[in-house]
Design an enzyme around this catalytic site. Structure first.
Site, short mmCIF file in Angstrom:
data_model
loop_
_atom_site.label_atom_id
_atom_site.label_comp_id
_atom_site.label_asym_id
_atom_site.label_seq_id
_atom_site.Cartn_x
_atom_site.Cartn_y
_atom_site.Cartn_z
N HIS A 116 71.79 8.90 48.23
CA HIS A 116 71.90 8.05 49.09
C HIS A 116 70.92 7.53 50.11
CE1 HIS A 116 72.95 11.20 51.52
NE2 HIS A 116 73.21 10.19 52.91
N HIS A 141 75.68 18.97 50.38
CA HIS A 141 77.56 19.05 50.29
C HIS A 141 78.68 19.08 49.18
CE1 HIS A 141 77.42 20.29 54.87
NE2 HIS A 141 77.00 18.49 55.71
N SER A 181 74.33 15.58 52.88
CA SER A 181 75.53 15.38 52.49
C SER A 181 75.44 15.07 51.47
CB SER A 181 75.35 13.86 52.78
OG SER A 181 75.77 13.74 54.44
N CYS A 186 69.55 14.20 52.05
CA CYS A 186 70.39 14.25 52.34
C CYS A 186 71.31 15.38 52.96
CB CYS A 186 70.81 13.28 53.04
SG CYS A 186 71.70 13.15 54.15
N CYS A 220 69.90 6.52 55.37
CA CYS A 220 70.84 7.04 56.27
C CYS A 220 70.21 8.12 57.49
CB CYS A 220 71.52 8.16 55.45
SG CYS A 220 72.90 9.42 55.22
#
Length: 379
Positions: free
Chosen positions: A68, A52, A49, A47, A179
């Site tokens: 996650h 990031h 994220s 993902c 997610c």
């Protein structure tokens, strides 16, 4: 031979430093304590994220095991765990969901996933709720990531952060419900509550953005305008429901002005699914001044702020945010998996690459180059 109650050695991808590749390491995973569950991960999605964190836009203590968006099988449970048993197909949930949040606060609220969001944004200490880690590598404790850390063959989560799902579910597909799909789809149908016949604009056509497109279509939107600088994503967006696709670089005027002209004053619903301050503002400005709703879905850069003139909202615009599509994870994830198994939606179009776990860095390269929507890693 049972592994319950014992330390397990397994493969994991450890991020030791910012802006460095993941290192495949042998880690030790301690057994679960009371109210905890140890899960053997079968499949995990990459993902944005997670990236990031690598870039420093999302802050979490290092070294850490990220990840996650995953699905797996419960290996063992700690004392007082009642909602899952060993052998159950399950999701580790990056948003805890129980009568009390993962930090054991008595904070039940009847609306949406407010409590879950508070736990999500405050869970930055890199541990489980008791303040300790279950991971060790090279004699050093390794931090957890938002309570789940699924870039590991085994992980330990709080009981409030695991949901039992249909045992027949294909883990390599339904992991996206952990997610990306839920975040995007729910942002349209649950948070924005897109209405039939409406006009929508979606900024960003990654896995989450395309899931927003799917949600807008499912809600009956008449026009879905997809916005991205990468035109290679346009065909996929149209396949999933976009009626038009535009690239900002093709216009001399700001993209919000283009969208307002295209829609006779502004869209009914807009979604920012990139995580940039400039596109968040463009998304807000492109929705109708008197009745438009703009939803921030993308993760904003850490420690950056927007300055907003209140007049932009005074006439009636609504500006809101969404984490995990507004879903209550422990309740809603099994329902979404059941809907997938009932063929109410498909996830196939979102999965562009399936790689062995050891090729995690290749998967991140595909993400950063814009050549993948979702890469799924298999153990």
């Amino acid at each position: 031979m049972s592994t319950a109650g014992k330390v397990i050695k397994c493969k994991a991808a450890v991020l030791w430093e910012l802006n460095k590749p993941f290192s495949i390491e042998e880690v030790e995973v301690a057994p679960p304590k009371a109210h905890e569950v140890r899960i053997k991960i079968g499949a995990v999605g990459i993902c944005r994220s997670d990236d990031h964190v690598v870039s420093g836009n999302m802050v979490t203590p290092l070294p850490a095991i990220l990840g996650h968006e995953a699905a797996g099988i419960v290996e063992s449970v700690g004392e007082e765990v009642t909602t899952v048993k060993p052998g159950a197909s399950s999701f580790p949930l990056c948003l805890p969901d129980s009568g009390m949040c993962a930090f054991r606060h008595a904070c039940i609220l009847p609306f949406n996933n407010y409590v879950l969001r508070i736990c999500y944004v405050s869970n930055a200490q890199g541990t489980l709720p008791d303040g300790t880690s279950r991971f060790t590598c090279k004699g050093k404790p390794i931090h957890h990531f938002i309570g789940v850390s699924t870039f590991s063959q085994y992980t330990v989560v709080d009981e409030s952060a695991v949901a039992k799902i249909d045992a027949a579910s294909p883990l390599e597909k339904v992991c996206l419900i952990g997610c990306g799909f839920s975040t995007g789809y729910g942002s349209a149908v649950k948070v924005a509550k897109v209405t039939p016949g409406s006009t929508c604009a979606v900024f960003g056509l990654g896995g989450v953005g395309l899931s927003v497109v799917m949600g807008c279509k499912a809600a009956g939107a008449a026009r879905i305008i997809a916005v991205d600088i990468n035109k290679d994503k346009f065909a996929k967006a149209k396949e999933l429901g976009a009626t038009e696709c535009i690239a900002p670089q093709d216009y001399k005027k700001p993209i919000q002005e283009v969208l307002k002209e295209m829609t006779d004053g502004g869209v009914d619903f807009s979604f920012e699914v990139i995580g940039r301050l400039d596109t968040m503002m463009a998304s807000l400005l492109c929705c109708h001044v008197a009745c438009g709703t703009s939803v921030v879905v993308g993760l904003p850069p850490d420690s950056q702020n927007l300055s907003v003139n209140p007049m932009l909202l005074l006439a009636g615009r609504t500006w809101k945010g969404a984490v995990f599509g507004g879903y209550k994870s422990k309740e809603d994830v099994p329902r979404l998996v059941a809907d997938f198994m009932a063929k109410k939606f498909s996830l196939d179009a979102l999965i562009t690459n399936v790689l062995p776990f050891e090729k995690i860095n290749e998967g991140f390269d595909l993400l950063r180059s814009g050549k993948s929507i979702r890469t799924v890693l298999m153990f």
